[in-house]
Design a protein around this motif. Structure first.
Motif, PDB file in Angstrom:
ATOM      1  N   ASP A 168      31.717  33.943  65.914  1.00 14.55           N
ATOM      2  CA  ASP A 168      31.112  32.612  65.924  1.00 14.55           C
ATOM      3  C   ASP A 168      29.669  32.642  65.412  1.00 14.55           C
ATOM      4  O   ASP A 168      29.211  31.693  64.771  1.00 14.55           O
ATOM      5  CB  ASP A 168      31.147  32.032  67.337  1.00 14.55           C
ATOM      6  N   TYR A 176      38.744  36.281  59.427  1.00 17.40           N
ATOM      7  CA  TYR A 176      38.246  35.944  60.751  1.00 17.40           C
ATOM      8  C   TYR A 176      36.757  36.286  60.847  1.00 17.40           C
ATOM      9  O   TYR A 176      36.300  37.268  60.264  1.00 17.40           O
ATOM     10  CB  TYR A 176      39.018  36.730  61.817  1.00 17.40           C
ATOM     11  N   TYR A 177      36.035  35.474  61.624  1.00 19.97           N
ATOM     12  CA  TYR A 177      34.592  35.675  61.786  1.00 19.97           C
ATOM     13  C   TYR A 177      34.189  35.535  63.239  1.00 19.97           C
ATOM     14  O   TYR A 177      34.793  34.768  64.000  1.00 19.97           O
ATOM     15  CB  TYR A 177      33.806  34.626  60.982  1.00 19.97           C
ATOM     16  N   ALA A 202      33.325  40.384  61.079  1.00 22.86           N
ATOM     17  CA  ALA A 202      34.327  39.710  60.255  1.00 22.86           C
ATOM     18  C   ALA A 202      35.470  40.672  59.964  1.00 22.86           C
ATOM     19  O   ALA A 202      35.286  41.893  60.015  1.00 22.86           O
ATOM     20  CB  ALA A 202      33.717  39.222  58.943  1.00 22.86           C
ATOM     21  N   LYS A 222      29.704  32.494  61.420  1.00 18.83           N
ATOM     22  CA  LYS A 222      30.506  31.511  60.686  1.00 18.83           C
ATOM     23  C   LYS A 222      29.610  30.590  59.865  1.00 18.83           C
ATOM     24  O   LYS A 222      28.605  30.095  60.346  1.00 18.83           O
ATOM     25  CB  LYS A 222      31.354  30.686  61.660  1.00 18.83           C
ATOM     26  N   THR A 231      30.438  35.832  54.497  1.00 21.00           N
ATOM     27  CA  THR A 231      31.757  35.711  53.883  1.00 21.00           C
ATOM     28  C   THR A 231      32.307  37.093  53.572  1.00 21.00           C
ATOM     29  O   THR A 231      31.670  37.881  52.874  1.00 21.00           O
ATOM     30  CB  THR A 231      31.698  34.891  52.582  1.00 21.00           C
TER      31      THR A 231
END
Length: 129
Positions: free
Chosen positions: A62, A59-60, A49, A65, A69
């Motif tokens: 996939d 942004y993360y 991330a 996600k 956080t």
């Protein structure tokens, strides 16, 4: 020189949660993009991330996600990674990293290890099944 110190790793059962913290030294932290990466034994260091200097871009990978956080508190010079619904495949050493430049605080730049200037020592996260 910026020093990054991660904390909050540990052993947790699958489905559990952890909160990683990365404390940064220096007065210019608020201008840095920050990233979290992880490295499992025998594997490359992978992007998890990233967050831009003001939190306007997040942004993360996939694979994380909806479960992980990233956030930051510039007043405390700290970036966080809240990890929920952990899986055994999340087991790795987690590293935080800082990118100095205000330019390129976007993807895919922030997903590349070589684009970061400072790294922490890492914190182990182990998720048991």
């Amino acid at each position: 020189q910026v020093q990054l110190v991660e904390s909050g790793g540990g052993l947790v059962q699958a489905g559990g949660s952890l909160r990683l913290s990365c404390a940064a030294s220096g007065r210019t932290f608020s201008s840095y993009a920050m990233g979290w990466f992880r490295q499992a034994p025998g594997k490359e260091r992978d992007f998890v991330a990233a967050i831009t200097w003001n939190g306007g871009g997040i942004y993360y990978a996939d694979s994380v996600k909806g479960r992980l956080t990233i956030s930051r508190d510039n007043a405390k010079n700290t970036v966080y990674l809240q990890m929920n619904s952990l899986k055994p495949e999340d087991t790795a050493v987690y590293y935080c990293a800082a990118r100095r430049s205000l330019f390129g605080q976007t993807m895919p730049t922030l997903a590349v290890v070589a684009n970061y200037d400072y790294w922490g020592q890492g914190t182990q996260v182990t998720v048991s099944s």
